[in-house]
Design an enzyme around this catalytic site. Structure first.
Site, short mmCIF file in Angstrom:
data_model
loop_
_atom_site.label_atom_id
_atom_site.label_comp_id
_atom_site.label_asym_id
_atom_site.label_seq_id
_atom_site.Cartn_x
_atom_site.Cartn_y
_atom_site.Cartn_z
N LYS A 175 0.46 -1.36 0.19
CA LYS A 175 0.31 -0.16 -0.54
C LYS A 175 0.82 1.99 0.34
CE LYS A 175 -3.54 -2.47 2.48
NZ LYS A 175 -4.83 -2.21 3.30
N TYR B 92 -11.04 -3.48 -4.17
CA TYR B 92 -11.49 -3.83 -3.37
C TYR B 92 -13.02 -4.11 -2.39
CZ TYR B 92 -8.12 -3.09 -0.33
OH TYR B 92 -6.75 -3.70 -0.09
N ASN C 158 -1.93 0.21 6.44
CA ASN C 158 -1.46 -0.96 7.36
C ASN C 158 -0.21 -2.20 6.51
OD1 ASN C 158 -3.19 -1.90 5.72
ND2 ASN C 158 -4.67 -3.04 7.41
N HIS D 49 -1.92 -5.97 1.48
CA HIS D 49 -2.96 -6.70 1.67
C HIS D 49 -2.03 -7.87 0.84
CE1 HIS D 49 -6.85 -7.82 0.02
NE2 HIS D 49 -5.88 -8.59 -1.39
N GLU E 155 -7.66 -11.47 -7.97
CA GLU E 155 -6.62 -10.50 -7.76
C GLU E 155 -5.67 -10.36 -8.55
OE1 GLU E 155 -8.07 -10.37 -3.04
OE2 GLU E 155 -6.13 -10.61 -3.42
O1 CDP Z 1 -6.03 -6.61 4.65
P1 CDP Z 1 -6.65 -7.81 5.38
O2 CDP Z 1 -7.48 -9.12 4.55
O3 CDP Z 1 -5.60 -8.13 6.88
O4 CDP Z 1 -8.17 -7.32 6.49
P2 CDP Z 1 -9.54 -6.93 5.45
O5 CDP Z 1 -10.22 -7.52 6.71
O6 CDP Z 1 -10.06 -8.00 4.45
O7 CDP Z 1 -9.24 -5.96 5.49
C1 CDP Z 1 -9.18 -5.18 4.11
C2 CDP Z 1 -8.21 -3.39 4.55
O8 CDP Z 1 -9.27 -2.99 4.92
C3 CDP Z 1 -7.80 -3.17 5.89
O9 CDP Z 1 -6.66 -4.06 5.76
C4 CDP Z 1 -7.23 -2.76 6.90
O10 CDP Z 1 -6.85 -1.66 5.65
C5 CDP Z 1 -8.79 -1.91 5.59
N1 CDP Z 1 -9.89 -1.92 7.17
C6 CDP Z 1 -10.50 -0.81 8.34
O11 CDP Z 1 -9.52 0.14 7.95
N2 CDP Z 1 -10.88 -1.04 9.62
C7 CDP Z 1 -11.48 -1.61 9.71
N3 CDP Z 1 -12.21 -2.32 10.50
C8 CDP Z 1 -11.37 -3.49 8.91
C9 CDP Z 1 -10.46 -2.99 7.67
MG MG Z 2 -8.83 -8.73 2.93
#
Ligand code: CDP
Ligand code: MG
Length: 398
Positions: free
Chosen positions: A121, A159, A225, A228, A239
């Site tokens: 990112k 997304y 963070n 991805h 993807e």
């Molecule tokens: O990236 P990952 O698959 O670990 O998490 P996800 O649950 O699929 O969520 C995608 C992205 O959304 C995360 O990497 C975060 O950057 C963001 N996110 C967020 O900002 N706040 C949350 N409560 C959950 C996810």
């Molecule tokens: Mg995810």
């Protein structure tokens, strides 16, 4: 196990003509491979055998039903390069491994190999070297990479599964706010290894629960963070197709700007030695701005064309061509008004031996092996910087 119908007939012929593994005492791996013969403009099919005991190879011409290359020791191939989807170089021929040649090989080498998408990112694109170091130390390899900048709607498409979530618009806004680097990672259990390496989505939680993880080390919060990772094989397929579509020219564009720039190529030998992260770190630490980054599989005709100016001038020309098309390389656009001169000085003398004596902190002194495998190519003449960058990012990425 993946046996395509296309290969089915070929496989039957092969299995009837080649010696069966049951009578084979020595370990032997078999693959179906394709090689594009530029002279005949034909795809030629060979069966490739690899004997791990002495690192020898043998090739069988499928169409003409005869031995093409007798069993010969060949140090440039390693067992870890042998999996379907990869490309290997055998005596200057780039062979695409399109299928396992027998069940034994498929069982032994094919069981857990996966591809997954890793997206770096915008918050850590300048720290990509550090992230790559962690990726390589987890036994994953990077088979594709591209720096790109997504539009809002591209990020929203990517997304789409989160579109009803409260964080959706912040997430899409952030991911489209600057350059990202998309990579295809490959290896045993690549998907779960990369997700484990990333750690929990919230960087603060990651620091508490997985202090070694990438998000713990380099992340800021829940949105910023680091990266991805695909969360299922189906997601990985979708993807990867999003960033590296099978139809040329349809993915998100590269970020090359073609002004005040110079071209750097991290050569295939350095990529396969796992030096990519270290080299990118050195480049960033020296203060150079990487404004575009992409991996390419250069074929022989293009390598010859790119190095044309060295033909008849530098005795190493043929070996330079062979090195450049021996596997994937990573091409960078380095941005800065005096970048051609300063970057060239930073790369050091072309011969790493000389570099180690005269300029021990240069890239070639640190990572080069010899005059051909000298870690990086950099533009020689300042006026060629833009042209070399265009060759890759405009012509080959077309
Ligand atoms: O990236 P990952 O698959 O670990 O998490 P996800 O649950 O699929 O969520 C995608 C992205 O959304 C995360 O990497 C975060 O950057 C963001 N996110 C967020 O900002 N706040 C949350 N409560 C959950 C996810
Ligand atoms: Mg995810």
């Amino acid at each position: 196990m993946r046996f395509t119908t296309v290969c089915h007939v070929t496989k039957l012929i092969l299995e009837s003509t080649c010696i069966d593994m049951r009578f084979y005492q020595e370990d032997r791996y078999a693959f179906l491979t394709e090689w594009y013969d530029p002279t005949a403009a034909l795809l030629r099919r060979y069966q490739l055998f690899y004997y791990p005991k002495d690192g020898s190879v043998e090739m069988f011409d499928v169409k003409n039903q005869r031995i093409f290359l007798r069993r010969t020791k060949y140090d440039e191939i390693h067992q870890e390069d042998l999996f379907v989807g990869n490309r290997v170089n055998v005596f200057s021929r780039q062979l695409n491994l399109i299928d396992y040649g027998d069940q034994y090989t498929a069982n032994k080498l094919g069981s857990k190999k996966e591809r997954t998408l890793a997206l770096i990112k915008p918050d850590v694109v300048t720290k990509i070297g550090d992230v790559l170091e962690l990726i390589y130390s987890s036994n994953l390899i990077v088979t594709k990479a591209k720096m790109t900048k997504l539009t809002w709607s591209q990020a929203a498409d990517f997304y789409v599964e989160h579109q009803s979530k409260p964080f959706f618009s912040n997430l899409v806004q952030f991911v489209s706010s600057g350059p990202v680097v998309a990579m295809e990672l490959m290896g045993d259990e690549a998907m779960s290894i990369w997700r484990r390496l990333l750690g929990p989505a919230d960087s603060a939680v990651a620091r508490r629960e997985a202090p070694q993880s990438v998000r713990a080390q380099f992340g800021t919060d829940g949105i910023k963070n680091v990266g991805h990772g695909s969360d299922s094989l189906a997601a990985a397929a979708r993807e990867l197709e999003f960033f590296f579509p099978s139809t040329i020219g349809h993915g998100p564009s590269n970020t090359a700007i073609y002004t005040d720039c110079t071209c750097c190529i991290i050569k295939p030998h350095a990529i396969s030695e796992g030096l990519t992260g270290k080299i990118l770190n050195s480049i960033s630490a020296a203060g150079f701005e990487i404004s575009a980054l992409q991996m390419f599989n250069v074929d022989r005709a293009n390598a010859e064309e790119f190095y044309e100016v060295y033909k008849g001038v530098v005795t190493e020309y043929p070996s330079m061509v062979t090195e450049l098309c021996s596997g994937p390389c990573m091409v960078l656009e380095i941005h800065g008004t005096d970048s051609p001169q300063t970057f060239r000085e930073f790369c050091g003398p072309a011969d790493p031996e000389i570099a180690r004596h005269l300029r021990p902190t240069t890239l070639r002194a640190l990572y080069g092996k010899d005059k051909v495998k000298n870690a990086v190519h950099c533009t020689d003449l300042p006026e060629d910087g833009v042209l070399e960058v265009q060759y890759f990012f405009k012509i080959l990425d077309g």
